[in-house]
Design a protein around this motif. Structure first.
Motif, PDB file in Angstrom:
ATOM      1  N   VAL A 310       0.848  -1.189   0.000  1.00  0.00           N
ATOM      2  CA  VAL A 310       0.000   0.000   0.000  1.00  0.00           C
ATOM      3  C   VAL A 310       0.889   1.246   0.000  1.00  0.00           C
ATOM      4  O   VAL A 310       1.811   1.352   0.804  1.00  0.00           O
ATOM      5  CB  VAL A 310      -0.935   0.006   1.231  1.00  0.00           C
ATOM      6  CG1 VAL A 310      -1.755   1.293   1.282  1.00  0.00           C
ATOM      7  CG2 VAL A 310      -1.848  -1.217   1.199  1.00  0.00           C
ATOM      8  N   ALA A 311       0.631   2.144  -0.933  1.00  0.00           N
ATOM      9  CA  ALA A 311       1.333   3.429  -0.960  1.00  0.00           C
ATOM     10  C   ALA A 311       0.381   4.500  -0.457  1.00  0.00           C
ATOM     11  O   ALA A 311      -0.812   4.483  -0.784  1.00  0.00           O
ATOM     12  CB  ALA A 311       1.772   3.772  -2.384  1.00  0.00           C
ATOM     13  N   THR A 312       0.915   5.407   0.344  1.00  0.00           N
ATOM     14  CA  THR A 312       0.100   6.505   0.863  1.00  0.00           C
ATOM     15  C   THR A 312       0.826   7.832   0.645  1.00  0.00           C
ATOM     16  O   THR A 312       2.013   7.853   0.373  1.00  0.00           O
ATOM     17  CB  THR A 312      -0.139   6.353   2.377  1.00  0.00           C
ATOM     18  OG1 THR A 312       1.106   6.589   3.056  1.00  0.00           O
ATOM     19  CG2 THR A 312      -0.672   4.969   2.717  1.00  0.00           C
ATOM     20  N   LYS A 313       0.068   8.898   0.787  1.00  0.00           N
ATOM     21  CA  LYS A 313       0.693  10.225   0.756  1.00  0.00           C
ATOM     22  C   LYS A 313       0.463  10.921   2.106  1.00  0.00           C
ATOM     23  O   LYS A 313       0.361  12.141   2.174  1.00  0.00           O
ATOM     24  CB  LYS A 313       0.139  11.053  -0.398  1.00  0.00           C
ATOM     25  CG  LYS A 313      -1.357  11.215  -0.395  1.00  0.00           C
ATOM     26  CD  LYS A 313      -1.814  12.156  -1.514  1.00  0.00           C
ATOM     27  CE  LYS A 313      -3.340  12.255  -1.493  1.00  0.00           C
ATOM     28  NZ  LYS A 313      -3.841  13.236  -2.455  1.00  0.00           N
ATOM     29  N   GLY A 314       0.367  10.135   3.165  1.00  0.00           N
ATOM     30  CA  GLY A 314       0.125  10.686   4.499  1.00  0.00           C
ATOM     31  C   GLY A 314      -0.746   9.721   5.266  1.00  0.00           C
ATOM     32  O   GLY A 314      -0.983   8.591   4.820  1.00  0.00           O
ATOM     33  N   GLY A 315      -1.243  10.143   6.392  1.00  0.00           N
ATOM     34  CA  GLY A 315      -2.075   9.266   7.194  1.00  0.00           C
ATOM     35  C   GLY A 315      -1.236   8.242   7.946  1.00  0.00           C
ATOM     36  O   GLY A 315      -0.030   8.152   7.752  1.00  0.00           O
ATOM     37  N   ALA A 316      -1.881   7.472   8.786  1.00  0.00           N
ATOM     38  CA  ALA A 316      -1.169   6.475   9.586  1.00  0.00           C
ATOM     39  C   ALA A 316      -0.969   5.211   8.763  1.00  0.00           C
ATOM     40  O   ALA A 316      -1.788   4.876   7.916  1.00  0.00           O
ATOM     41  CB  ALA A 316      -1.978   6.159  10.834  1.00  0.00           C
ATOM     42  N   ASP A 330      -5.856   9.426   1.599  1.00  0.00           N
ATOM     43  CA  ASP A 330      -4.400   9.458   1.494  1.00  0.00           C
ATOM     44  C   ASP A 330      -3.818   8.181   0.886  1.00  0.00           C
ATOM     45  O   ASP A 330      -2.602   8.088   0.702  1.00  0.00           O
ATOM     46  CB  ASP A 330      -3.765   9.672   2.876  1.00  0.00           C
ATOM     47  CG  ASP A 330      -3.836  11.123   3.315  1.00  0.00           C
ATOM     48  OD1 ASP A 330      -4.009  11.987   2.433  1.00  0.00           O
ATOM     49  OD2 ASP A 330      -3.716  11.377   4.515  1.00  0.00           O
ATOM     50  N   VAL A 331      -4.661   7.200   0.628  1.00  0.00           N
ATOM     51  CA  VAL A 331      -4.157   5.949   0.038  1.00  0.00           C
ATOM     52  C   VAL A 331      -4.031   6.137  -1.475  1.00  0.00           C
ATOM     53  O   VAL A 331      -4.975   6.570  -2.131  1.00  0.00           O
ATOM     54  CB  VAL A 331      -5.090   4.770   0.361  1.00  0.00           C
ATOM     55  CG1 VAL A 331      -4.670   3.521  -0.416  1.00  0.00           C
ATOM     56  CG2 VAL A 331      -5.086   4.499   1.869  1.00  0.00           C
ATOM     57  N   LEU A 332      -2.845   5.826  -2.005  1.00  0.00           N
ATOM     58  CA  LEU A 332      -2.608   5.993  -3.447  1.00  0.00           C
ATOM     59  C   LEU A 332      -2.718   4.673  -4.194  1.00  0.00           C
ATOM     60  O   LEU A 332      -3.169   4.635  -5.342  1.00  0.00           O
ATOM     61  CB  LEU A 332      -1.199   6.555  -3.674  1.00  0.00           C
ATOM     62  CG  LEU A 332      -0.906   7.922  -3.055  1.00  0.00           C
ATOM     63  CD1 LEU A 332       0.568   8.259  -3.223  1.00  0.00           C
ATOM     64  CD2 LEU A 332      -1.784   8.994  -3.702  1.00  0.00           C
TER      65      LEU A 332
END
Lengths: 343, 343, 343
Positions: A310-316, A330-332
């Motif tokens: 899972v790639a994110t741009k923030g968040g936990a 925020d999930v990419l």
């Protein structure tokens, strides 16, 4: 203007058609170096000819995802130029490593079509194959996209939805000929964790983050000869942003996952994937992984591990979907793949 | 999270330990081309196989500093992930040119430790060696960094401070086998000035400047597989800036010094170096050089020259320190190295 | 400061002088990969060794414009460091493909000088040749620039204006040895349009656009070892902008022209060119083409086509000059070249 490619529209796809994509590509040490300059790629098998030889391969192959990008890029002018959305991937398999000097081309077979109820667009399913100069299939995957109709009055084709595996069975994964991890050097590879050290259900926060710049994602996307306007032309979208190629996020997340998965060396299967939210310049990409499954293989010292990346741009880390079942903003990327690890 | 590398802390280093760094790297024409795209590199010996052959080498080697960056990059996860500061370099020597196809790995021996009086951190000295696929040492250098303690209550180790040469004696410089400048083509190299034309104490303003972009320093730093967060993640530092890898400034300054030192072809010794102030995107890097010493060598037509290379982001050339003995705020780098020049 | 290159001034050029430019360059797969990463380059002959072999060449050459940039870059320190303006090109011919492993150098003969009536500057005409390691001329072109005088009191030289072809006659174009398009694969090349499908006077809008970033044009320009300050140093121009190397615009426009001219494979002649307006970071480059002429060649299956390639940063396609006869402000480039196409 009749000379330029306007792309295909929904009614141009017919089940059974095979589209031979243009512009074959010979890869060299240049593509390999660029991959390592554009992503924090550190898996030793792809970084060192010596390490690859100690693992039974003739030398370091081109990174699996770089091979995927080359194959994928060629399909864009024929498959996704008029796509509204990239809906999914399935049954992706890497069948043969790609080496410096190989020339890749791609072809796609239309395996499904379904017009949307609005009559304005439809879903097209293609199975894409990447072939080398000897005609060997080096990888294949199924992808489905939503494509606009050119002529709203065109009749809807008969609906065909392919029957696709949700997960590639482990015994259908293809292990590169000769691969042998019995003398694997964990110290040189960067981490001591072997296949047996990972448990199904385990989650790993890969910790590091990379802030994305326009120049980098454009250089990467062009390298794969992917020509979709939205990645390059800041007048193409109403808000003036350039949408980052989803594959850039995949490679960034995979290479960030080295920290915790340094020994998940080769990607051999792509079970599925969703680009949950758009990624833009200035975003800082992070990644986490969940171990979904494990399987033995017939190759000496080699185990298979199924991972959700899972790639994110923030968040936990470890948060994926909200109470409504939708991806958090925020999930990419949510990617499901099989990799090979030393036992 | 137990799977990811948290890096070593001060109490994890013990004099005599040898750390074998991970992720060996095979270099190709790709790394060479990228070096020349990221820096204004023009020294002819590294740009042209023909020029290198006319100088007695089999072909153009990888730029010396590119070899240094590859060797250095591998040490980051083990040496400087928890470093507070990079304090110094000494006794750096290039021992063997690196060619396309070579595979490099690195190892570091801990040669000194000294806990700081505040009890929160300490200084670690390592001697790092870069080795090729044959086990030959291609370069070595000493570096010392300040590293945080994990456990503030950990006992201070016995202080060991290595005895290091302030300057490498010229007779300890290693000249590449076969190097011969007797038929050196000054016109092709770009400048007429030979070893005899430089005087100790002479200063040279290299005139040109390069404004730095985020994408460029990240591409460069990743190419060397240097993973320090502060270079890539704009959330890692309180002010949201990405700190530029000090080696990026070294390469930029060295390549800018072509203008005035086009014939200072090969770097063979690194006597010392200080990253005087941080460099950030948007800074315009300039460079000036002071000739510190000259020496003869045993190779035909080859002289050694010791140079102080200073990189700045503004200010007047030839200014280095204030009345307080501290580096002026516009000084980025103060590097002391030995190069080889045609007599 | 006496050691650095101050460049030549108008009075330093004498008709008949031959300037041997510095820093020869060996090209590899790295330069090829970078060219494809920096521009949307997709002409199959340059992308695939297999496609090139099917066309009678030993393998894929370095892109013609990449070869041009390497040859051109070397001339900058001697020809255009003190240039006020790059005024024109003529009689450019590609004489021999450049392959991986070739080492290029450049030399320029001064073929004309004319002092301006203001007495402060003058026009210098040079014929530049790029040579490979065997001394073969791989390309040549004439370029004229306006150069400042060092000493305003220097006497004006005798005016010599070379007699230059406005257009290279088709029978003077050099077709690479062995080139044969009789078995040309239009599907792999990307478009069905052959030489016979283009008509003189036809115009083609290439549709796509690319927004330019600072990092990209600097990486490209450095790769060609072009050192002109204005491209790299944001303190060099009063308004703080970095002027983009005109060759970057040429390559961007040419590669964008794939969409509509995928089969205009090889560039063999440069009849003329004007950099109509400066290009800056943030501009979105688009391109259109007008077919100016067509000619047969002696090579099997190969036709020549003369094209006007126009790059813009906005405005409507097919608009070039205003009522005053001057280029419209959005026009960046007006280039006149010969390409080879399958019959």
């Amino acid at each position: 203007m009749a000379k330029t490619n306007a792309g295909r529209f929904f009614e141009d796809y017919h089940v059974g058609d095979v589209i031979k994509h243009a512009v074959p590509r010979t890869v060299s040490g240049g593509e390999r170096a660029l991959y390592h300059a554009l992503y924090p790629a550190r898996h030793a098998l792809y970084s060192s000819d010596e390490f690859a030889r100690a693992s039974g391969l003739p030398k370091a192959p081109l990174d699996d995802l770089a091979a995927f990008h080359v194959v994928f890029g060629k399909t864009v002018p024929d498959v996704s130029l008029n796509a509204v959305a990239n809906l999914g991937y399935a049954e992706g398999r890497w069948l043969k490593p790609v080496y410096e000097g190989d020339t890749l081309r791609s072809e796609s077979e239309v395996i499904g079509v379904k017009q949307n109820s609005n009559g304005k667009s439809g879903v097209v399913y293609v199975r894409t194959r990447g072939l080398n100069q000897n005609g060997d299939v080096v990888m294949e995957y199924v992808r489905w996209v939503m494509v606009r109709k050119r002529d709203l009055d065109a009749l809807a084709p008969e609906t065909v939805i392919p029957d696709l595996n949700k997960v590639i069975p482990a015994d259908q994964l293809v292990i590169p000929e000769g691969l042998d991890f019995t003398n694997y050097d964990f110290e040189l590879a960067g981490e001591p964790h072997r296949w047996g050290d990972y448990e199904v259900g385990e989650v790993i926060d890969h910790v590091d983050g990379v802030t994305i710049e326009e120049a980098e994602h454009m250089i990467a996307t062009r390298l794969w000869q992917n020509t979709a306007k939205v990645h390059f032309d800041n007048t193409a979208r109403p808000d003036g942003t350039r949408l980052i190629y989803g594959g850039h996020v995949i490679s960034m997340a995979r290479t960030l996952s080295f920290n915790g998965l340094a020994n998940a060396q080769m990607i051999v299967g792509l079970n599925g994937g969703a680009h949950a939210n758009p990624c833009l310049s200035g975003d800082t990409i992070r990644a986490w992984t969940e171990v979904l499954d494990k399987a033995e293989t017939s190759a000496p010292g080699v185990g298979a591990i199924r991972l959700r990346l899972v790639a994110t741009k923030g968040g936990a880390p470890f948060e994926l979907k909200g109470e409504d079942g939708k991806y958090l903003p925020d999930v990419l990327l949510d990617l499901d793949y099989w990799a090979l690890m030393p036992l």
